[in-house]
Motif scaffolding. Structure first.
Motif, PDB file in Angstrom:
ATOM      1  N   PRO A   7       0.819  -1.215   0.000  1.00 26.42           N
ATOM      2  CA  PRO A   7       0.000   0.000   0.000  1.00 26.42           C
ATOM      3  C   PRO A   7       0.854   1.267   0.000  1.00 26.42           C
ATOM      4  O   PRO A   7       1.881   1.327   0.663  1.00 26.42           O
ATOM      5  CB  PRO A   7      -0.817  -0.117   1.281  1.00 26.42           C
ATOM      6  CG  PRO A   7      -0.065  -1.046   2.153  1.00 26.42           C
ATOM      7  CD  PRO A   7       0.790  -1.915   1.277  1.00 26.42           C
ATOM      8  N   ASP A   9       0.587   5.398   0.605  1.00 28.60           N
ATOM      9  CA  ASP A   9      -0.211   6.496   1.146  1.00 28.60           C
ATOM     10  C   ASP A   9       0.171   7.770   0.406  1.00 28.60           C
ATOM     11  O   ASP A   9       1.290   8.266   0.563  1.00 28.60           O
ATOM     12  CB  ASP A   9       0.057   6.653   2.640  1.00 28.60           C
ATOM     13  CG  ASP A   9      -0.832   7.695   3.287  1.00 28.60           C
ATOM     14  OD1 ASP A   9      -1.506   8.457   2.564  1.00 28.60           O
ATOM     15  OD2 ASP A   9      -0.843   7.752   4.520  1.00 28.60           O
ATOM     16  N   HIS A  45       8.810  -8.385   5.772  1.00 26.17           N
ATOM     17  CA  HIS A  45       7.731  -8.368   4.789  1.00 26.17           C
ATOM     18  C   HIS A  45       8.186  -8.536   3.340  1.00 26.17           C
ATOM     19  O   HIS A  45       7.375  -8.848   2.486  1.00 26.17           O
ATOM     20  CB  HIS A  45       6.922  -7.078   4.900  1.00 26.17           C
ATOM     21  CG  HIS A  45       6.153  -6.974   6.174  1.00 26.17           C
ATOM     22  ND1 HIS A  45       5.253  -7.920   6.602  1.00 26.17           N
ATOM     23  CD2 HIS A  45       6.170  -6.030   7.140  1.00 26.17           C
ATOM     24  CE1 HIS A  45       4.739  -7.561   7.749  1.00 26.17           C
ATOM     25  NE2 HIS A  45       5.279  -6.418   8.104  1.00 26.17           N
ATOM     26  N   LYS A  57      -3.845   3.955  -1.881  1.00 25.00           N
ATOM     27  CA  LYS A  57      -4.931   4.041  -0.912  1.00 25.00           C
ATOM     28  C   LYS A  57      -5.978   5.091  -1.273  1.00 25.00           C
ATOM     29  O   LYS A  57      -7.161   4.838  -1.181  1.00 25.00           O
ATOM     30  CB  LYS A  57      -4.377   4.374   0.471  1.00 25.00           C
ATOM     31  CG  LYS A  57      -3.542   3.297   1.102  1.00 25.00           C
ATOM     32  CD  LYS A  57      -3.112   3.789   2.474  1.00 25.00           C
ATOM     33  CE  LYS A  57      -2.194   2.848   3.170  1.00 25.00           C
ATOM     34  NZ  LYS A  57      -1.802   3.386   4.480  1.00 25.00           N
ATOM     35  N   ARG A 113      -9.931  -6.576   3.715  1.00 16.42           N
ATOM     36  CA  ARG A 113      -9.444  -6.163   5.035  1.00 16.42           C
ATOM     37  C   ARG A 113      -7.962  -6.478   5.140  1.00 16.42           C
ATOM     38  O   ARG A 113      -7.577  -7.627   5.299  1.00 16.42           O
ATOM     39  CB  ARG A 113     -10.193  -6.887   6.126  1.00 16.42           C
ATOM     40  CG  ARG A 113     -11.637  -6.516   6.179  1.00 16.42           C
ATOM     41  CD  ARG A 113     -12.284  -7.215   7.315  1.00 16.42           C
ATOM     42  NE  ARG A 113     -13.696  -6.889   7.335  1.00 16.42           N
ATOM     43  CZ  ARG A 113     -14.504  -7.205   8.297  1.00 16.42           C
ATOM     44  NH1 ARG A 113     -14.039  -7.859   9.341  1.00 16.42           N
ATOM     45  NH2 ARG A 113     -15.768  -6.890   8.259  1.00 16.42           N
ATOM     46  N   PHE A 114      -7.156  -5.467   5.046  1.00 17.98           N
ATOM     47  CA  PHE A 114      -5.715  -5.671   5.161  1.00 17.98           C
ATOM     48  C   PHE A 114      -5.082  -4.403   5.713  1.00 17.98           C
ATOM     49  O   PHE A 114      -5.651  -3.325   5.608  1.00 17.98           O
ATOM     50  CB  PHE A 114      -5.089  -6.039   3.813  1.00 17.98           C
ATOM     51  CG  PHE A 114      -5.282  -4.997   2.759  1.00 17.98           C
ATOM     52  CD1 PHE A 114      -4.381  -3.954   2.614  1.00 17.98           C
ATOM     53  CD2 PHE A 114      -6.370  -5.043   1.908  1.00 17.98           C
ATOM     54  CE1 PHE A 114      -4.551  -2.976   1.650  1.00 17.98           C
ATOM     55  CE2 PHE A 114      -6.548  -4.068   0.933  1.00 17.98           C
ATOM     56  CZ  PHE A 114      -5.644  -3.044   0.808  1.00 17.98           C
ATOM     57  N   GLN A 115      -3.922  -4.581   6.299  1.00 19.37           N
ATOM     58  CA  GLN A 115      -3.131  -3.453   6.775  1.00 19.37           C
ATOM     59  C   GLN A 115      -1.684  -3.717   6.415  1.00 19.37           C
ATOM     60  O   GLN A 115      -1.192  -4.833   6.586  1.00 19.37           O
ATOM     61  CB  GLN A 115      -3.254  -3.291   8.280  1.00 19.37           C
ATOM     62  CG  GLN A 115      -4.569  -2.740   8.732  1.00 19.37           C
ATOM     63  CD  GLN A 115      -4.539  -2.446  10.221  1.00 19.37           C
ATOM     64  OE1 GLN A 115      -4.070  -3.253  11.010  1.00 19.37           O
ATOM     65  NE2 GLN A 115      -5.041  -1.296  10.596  1.00 19.37           N
ATOM     66  N   GLY A 116      -1.019  -2.700   5.944  1.00 22.74           N
ATOM     67  CA  GLY A 116       0.397  -2.821   5.632  1.00 22.74           C
ATOM     68  C   GLY A 116       0.675  -3.807   4.511  1.00 22.74           C
ATOM     69  O   GLY A 116      -0.208  -4.265   3.806  1.00 22.74           O
ATOM     70  N   HIS A 118       1.340  -7.186   2.840  1.00 21.60           N
ATOM     71  CA  HIS A 118       0.931  -8.553   3.164  1.00 21.60           C
ATOM     72  C   HIS A 118       0.819  -9.387   1.893  1.00 21.60           C
ATOM     73  O   HIS A 118       0.817  -8.852   0.784  1.00 21.60           O
ATOM     74  CB  HIS A 118      -0.380  -8.575   3.954  1.00 21.60           C
ATOM     75  CG  HIS A 118      -1.596  -8.340   3.120  1.00 21.60           C
ATOM     76  ND1 HIS A 118      -1.937  -7.122   2.614  1.00 21.60           N
ATOM     77  CD2 HIS A 118      -2.517  -9.212   2.664  1.00 21.60           C
ATOM     78  CE1 HIS A 118      -3.040  -7.234   1.900  1.00 21.60           C
ATOM     79  NE2 HIS A 118      -3.413  -8.487   1.902  1.00 21.60           N
TER      80      HIS A 118
END
Length: 134
Positions: A7, A9, A45, A57, A113-116, A118
């Motif tokens: 992602p 920003d 990661h 995003k 649904r995810f963050q950072g 992955h």
């Protein structure tokens, strides 16, 4: 090789004040055929050889570029956005062009649904590759 969602920003500038990657800037960078440097908060990661699907995003929330990680992440000095690691990745020109024309919107993701950073699910990988012409 692992397929990773990365992602971006658009509100965060690089350490040197350079504006963050945008869809148009990624396409222009891909055309130079030179690696770009990307930041990470956790080294675990990303590994050399991984493929990144670049998720922008805002304002629309969509995958519109793809890159291949060229080397292992290395530690960097203080970054105002909290990135502790950096790595070179080469944007894939053909895939980035295709994704720029036909981005994958968040509503088409199987995993919304995810963050950072992955891993990409098998279902999303099929969608991403289809949009990238792969």
């Amino acid at each position: 090789m692992r397929e990773r969602l990365y992602p971006v920003d658009p509100k965060s500038a690089d350490r040197d004040g350079t504006p963050p990657p945008s869809e148009n800037r990624c396409l222009k960078h891909a055309e130079t055929r030179r690696p770009q440097f990307w930041g990470l908060r956790a080294k675990r990661h990303i590994k050399a050889g991984d493929r990144l699907w670049i998720y922008f995003k805002l304002p629309l929330g969509r995958v519109a570029a793809m890159a291949d990680v060229e080397d292992e992440p290395y530690e960097i000095t203080h970054d105002p956005d909290g990135f502790l690691w950096e790595f070179p990745a080469l944007l894939n020109l053909d895939a980035t062009r295709a994704l720029n024309r036909d981005p994958v919107p968040l509503q088409d993701f199987a995993d919304k649904r995810f963050q950072g950073v992955h891993g990409v699910s098998d279902a999303d990988l099929v969608t991403f590759r289809g949009h990238a012409g792969m």
